[in-house]
Design an enzyme around this catalytic site. Structure first.
Site, mmCIF file in Angstrom:
data_model
loop_
_atom_site.group_PDB
_atom_site.id
_atom_site.type_symbol
_atom_site.label_atom_id
_atom_site.label_comp_id
_atom_site.label_asym_id
_atom_site.label_seq_id
_atom_site.Cartn_x
_atom_site.Cartn_y
_atom_site.Cartn_z
ATOM 1 N N CYS A 51 1.050 -1.527 -0.110
ATOM 2 C CA CYS A 51 -0.036 -0.045 -0.203
ATOM 3 C C CYS A 51 0.799 0.634 0.112
ATOM 4 O O CYS A 51 2.203 1.221 0.288
ATOM 5 C CB CYS A 51 -0.979 0.291 1.367
ATOM 6 S SG CYS A 51 -0.284 -0.306 2.442
ATOM 7 N N ASP A 461 11.786 -27.102 -46.922
ATOM 8 C CA ASP A 461 12.664 -27.839 -46.269
ATOM 9 C C ASP A 461 11.265 -28.640 -46.005
ATOM 10 O O ASP A 461 10.853 -28.507 -44.969
ATOM 11 C CB ASP A 461 13.999 -27.827 -45.876
ATOM 12 C CG ASP A 461 14.779 -28.963 -45.078
ATOM 13 O OD1 ASP A 461 15.031 -29.481 -46.210
ATOM 14 O OD2 ASP A 461 15.096 -29.140 -44.136
ATOM 15 N N ASP A 655 20.578 -26.051 -45.246
ATOM 16 C CA ASP A 655 19.637 -24.764 -45.721
ATOM 17 C C ASP A 655 20.384 -23.296 -45.738
ATOM 18 O O ASP A 655 20.162 -22.231 -46.419
ATOM 19 C CB ASP A 655 18.348 -24.905 -45.245
ATOM 20 C CG ASP A 655 17.629 -25.689 -45.124
ATOM 21 O OD1 ASP A 655 18.054 -26.321 -45.932
ATOM 22 O OD2 ASP A 655 16.432 -26.561 -43.755
#
Length: 776
Positions: A51, A461, A655
């Site tokens: 608080c 792929d 790749d």
């Protein structure tokens, strides 16, 4: 839980007992205070605040300490900022004082980087608010001058209204306009003309001429005043910058929020087995940590104890909670949703997947699309032309009166400011990149969005991209009179005792809760045998393995598919055909791409028969198998020579060359570093549906960019001649320029929302419902 620190009896003990007292440690969450030698500013994350009274208590506890000059506590974020001297105070003093007050604290070093950004945001907001408030008041005072009949306002009232407007315009000029004046001065010092130069000139000329008219109404500039135009122009210009800032903050779901996603602290096990809360930056590989529900995993690791569900939406785009059990990996930045876990740390800091994603987004946020680079190149000579056009217009109209000539010059300077032109592309691409990041697609190069919008063919792929790293059950054949479901459940009972890929596939294909196997033994190279209870409750000895081990008869089967067989006392019982596990969303993703008018192809180094079979299952047309990296590269090169624009999707080392050659490239899943470095986009979660989503979003982005550029071009084509001809007063020029910038930003903001495409759920259809046939 509070941070475990020694509780000293005196200051010396505290200094000797806390590692944070070492300069190498506290400099990690502190910075020198500018203009105050020997003073440092440090940030703490306070634990136990609930608080506003807590904030006052914490502030009081720290302010009383010697060597602490000032303390600011933010109750909303539970953080404290201290200005202190290392000669009179140490971090251990702060932690001890907070412990005595009933609170815990840990360093919050990342707030150092975030604080300047938040201060700049607050300052821009204040400049905007001041400009807006003053604009409304000045407009109220200027309204009578536009509506009153000649002679209706007496000279003294007119002078009073002008003086009031002048006073209210001063805060706008001295506070709200600081960014424009400072940027213009910087550009002129560097010998270039930026966007803020004509803006600053227009504001300065308009305010100077209006000031002269206010102080000397009978002088040569004593005609009109433009205080309302100045304040309105500044307000709307700041509105556009405020919206642009908010739009940038939303990139990748806000890059700053992404970088601050990791927790400040975590519970780590000590040598005596007790858990203590320590800063995340002190974790190392091999540490055992406890992650509670609703906490964020601070590092990559593997679950040692417990099970839960995790939210990896920001990292992978997977919106559904994912189950995680003992032995399975967890990644930094994901949320632990349900259960308490013990996790063994494997990677921390820059080595985690999370850090890699942050690095990708940082790179994307600094990148500039090709159209934006072109716009910037056009803007510089255009701005020089704007200044010359304003001077020429003023000279042309000078004979009609200095006040009118300056008004025309101000209108030209303001209306031709190329803010909309420069915002047209970056606003759209940043909004789109942020939306894609929230869907699990990371943009490595912003200019690739433009190229992605023009692709006509998507090339995939196979291994690791369309398939998973496991096998799946695609067909089953049982003897006459046998129940296929029961045979699968019995085979799975034996398969759970083997680590063979075929056994793991059978165990995964069977529903949970099946029978258990006992007395299991393995015949090396042949299979496993054991005792399994049937539905009638009678235990039978079963064998699972090769055809010779189970006495399986010859039957119709694909020569390229792996087979495993089941037998009982009566002989052969069932045969199961296994194939590579295709990703569950592959058919739907291929269908979505075809529906968008894209061609879909498959290139793989695997055997041609396997590639063609997977292509049929996924719904892909042209498919080539047995391709070397050179073959893939030649295929892409030939397609490009034929006029096609290709998007390549892959993940493997082989790749890398074809990803670099393709017009656009995507690295799927946990692609190898070479594939990631050559790709334009990354999809860490490996969702194939995200490929179609990316293309659709790229096309939307291209459309929005073209709309923005068209609007900016039309606006300038219409407004510049009107301003030069003196048909556009300064207030209308300011309104038009601000409206064009706001329109561009608002149009780009539409890209911040992207709807997910429908995807298939669960396992591949063939794996979920294998074809069952009965043999003799």
């Amino acid at each position: 839980m509070q941070m475990t620190v020694p509780t000293p009896d005196d200051g010396a003990a505290a200094r000797g007992g806390c590692v944070l007292d070492e300069p190498a440690e506290w400099e990690g969450f502190s910075r020198p205070v500018a203009g105050r030698a020997g003073r440092w500013e440090s940030f703490l994350a306070i634990e136990g605040m609930h608080c506003a009274a807590c904030a006052l208590t914490v502030e009081a506890a720290l302010s009383r300490l010697p060597g602490v000059d000032s303390v600011r506590v933010n109750g909303a974020s539970a953080t404290a900022c201290l200005v202190w001297s290392p000669e009179g105070s140490r971090p251990s003093d702060w932690l001890s004082a907070l412990q005595r007050a009933g609170y815990g604290a840990v360093p919050a070093g990342d707030l150092l980087a975030a604080e300047p950004r938040r201060q700049a945001q607050r300052l821009l907001l204040w400049r905007w608010l001041v400009a807006g408030f003053c604009m409304m008041q000045v407009m109220m005072y200027a309204y009578p001058a536009y509506t009153a009949a000649p002679g209706e306002i007496t000279p003294d009232i007119q002078a009073l209204l002008r003086w009031a407007s002048w006073v209210l315009t001063l805060p706008v000029l001295l506070f709200s306009c600081v960014p424009f004046f400072s940027a213009a001065a910087r550009d002129l010092r560097n010998g270039r003309i930026g966007m803020d130069v004509p803006v600053a000139l227009g504001i300065a000329i308009a305010f100077g001429a209006s000031t002269a008219a206010t102080f000397d109404p009978a002088g040569p500039l004593g005609g009109d005043v433009w205080f309302d135009s100045v304040t309105m122009f500044v307000f709307f210009l700041l509105s556009g910058r405020l919206l642009e800032q908010r739009l940038r903050d939303r990139t990748a779901g806000s890059l700053e929020a992404l970088m601050r996603r990791l927790p400040q602290t975590i519970e780590r096990q000590r040598e005596d087995g007790v858990f203590e809360r320590v800063p995340v930056r002190r974790l190392a590989a091999g540490d055992l940590i406890r992650v509670l529900p609703a906490e964020v995993f601070p590092a990559d690791g593997r679950i040692v104890e417990g099970q839960t569900q995790v939210d990896e939406a920001l990292l992978t785009g997977e919106c559904s909670p994912l189950p995680r059990r003992q032995g399975e990996p967890v990644v930094a930045g994901s949320h632990n949703l349900t259960g308490a876990l013990l996790v063994r740390v494997q990677r921390t800091g820059s080595q985690t997947r999370y850090a890699g994603i942050v690095a990708l987004m940082e790179q994307a946020s600094l990148d500039k699309p090709r159209l934006a680079q072109i716009a910037d190149r056009i803007a510089s000579p255009f701005l020089v032309g704007v200044v010359l056009a304003a001077a020429a217009a003023a000279a042309w109209w000078w004979e009609s009166g200095p006040a009118h000539a300056l008004g025309v010059a101000v209108a030209v300077l303001i209306v031709t400011c190329p803010c909309a032109l420069s915002l047209a592309t970056p606003a759209a691409t940043l909004a789109s990149a942020g939306a894609l990041a929230r869907r699990g697609v990371l943009v490595r190069r912003l200019q690739a969005l433009e190229a992605c919008a023009g692709v006509d063919t998507v090339v995939f792929d196979k291994t690791g991209t369309l398939t998973q790293d496991r096998m799946s059950l695609v067909a089953a054949r049982v003897r006459a009179g046998a129940d296929g479901a029961q045979a699968l459940a019995q085979a799975a009972a034996l398969a759970r005792h083997s680590l063979h890929p075929a056994a793991r596939a059978l165990a995964a294909a069977a529903p949970a809760g099946g029978p258990a196997a006992t007395q299991v033994s393995e015949a090396p190279g042949r299979g496993v045998r054991g005792v399994v209870a049937g539905e009638d409750g009678r235990a039978r000895e079963l064998r699972l393995g090769s055809a010779s081990f189970c006495g399986a008869p010859a039957g119709p089967a694909s020569a390229d598919r792996l087979q495993t067989h089941l037998a009982d006392e009566a002989g052969w019982l069932a045969s199961f055909e296994l194939d590579e596990a295709m990703r569950g969303d592959a058919p739907a993703a291929m269908g979505a791409l075809r529906a968008m008018g894209l061609g879909v192809q498959l290139l793989s180094g695997d055997h041609a028969a396997n590639v063609l079979r997977l292509a049929r299952r996924a719904g892909i047309g042209p498919a080539l198998g047995g391709c070397s990296p050179e073959d893939k590269l030649d295929h892409v090169r030939r397609a490009q020579q034929e006029g096609h624009r290709l998007l390549m999707v892959g993940d493997g080392m082989n790749d890398g060359p074809v990803l670099a050659r393709a017009d656009v490239s995507i690295a799927m899943g946990q692609a190898v570093p070479l594939a990631q470095s050559r790709s334009d986009f990354a999809i860490p979660g490996g969702q194939l549906a995200s490929v179609a989503l990316l293309v659709r979003q790229a096309r939307r982005t291209r459309a929005i960019v073209r709309q923005n550029l068209a609007w900016a071009a039309v606006y300038n084509a219409v407004s510049v001649p009107l301003a030069v001809m003196g048909a556009m007063p300064p207030w209308l020029a300011g309104l038009g320029m601000a409206a064009s910038s706001l329109g561009v930003v608002a149009n780009a903001a539409r890209l911040a929302r992207v709807d997910a495409l429908p995807t298939a759920e669960g396992r591949p259809p063939l794996a979920r419902t294998p074809a069952v046939t009965h043999g003799a």
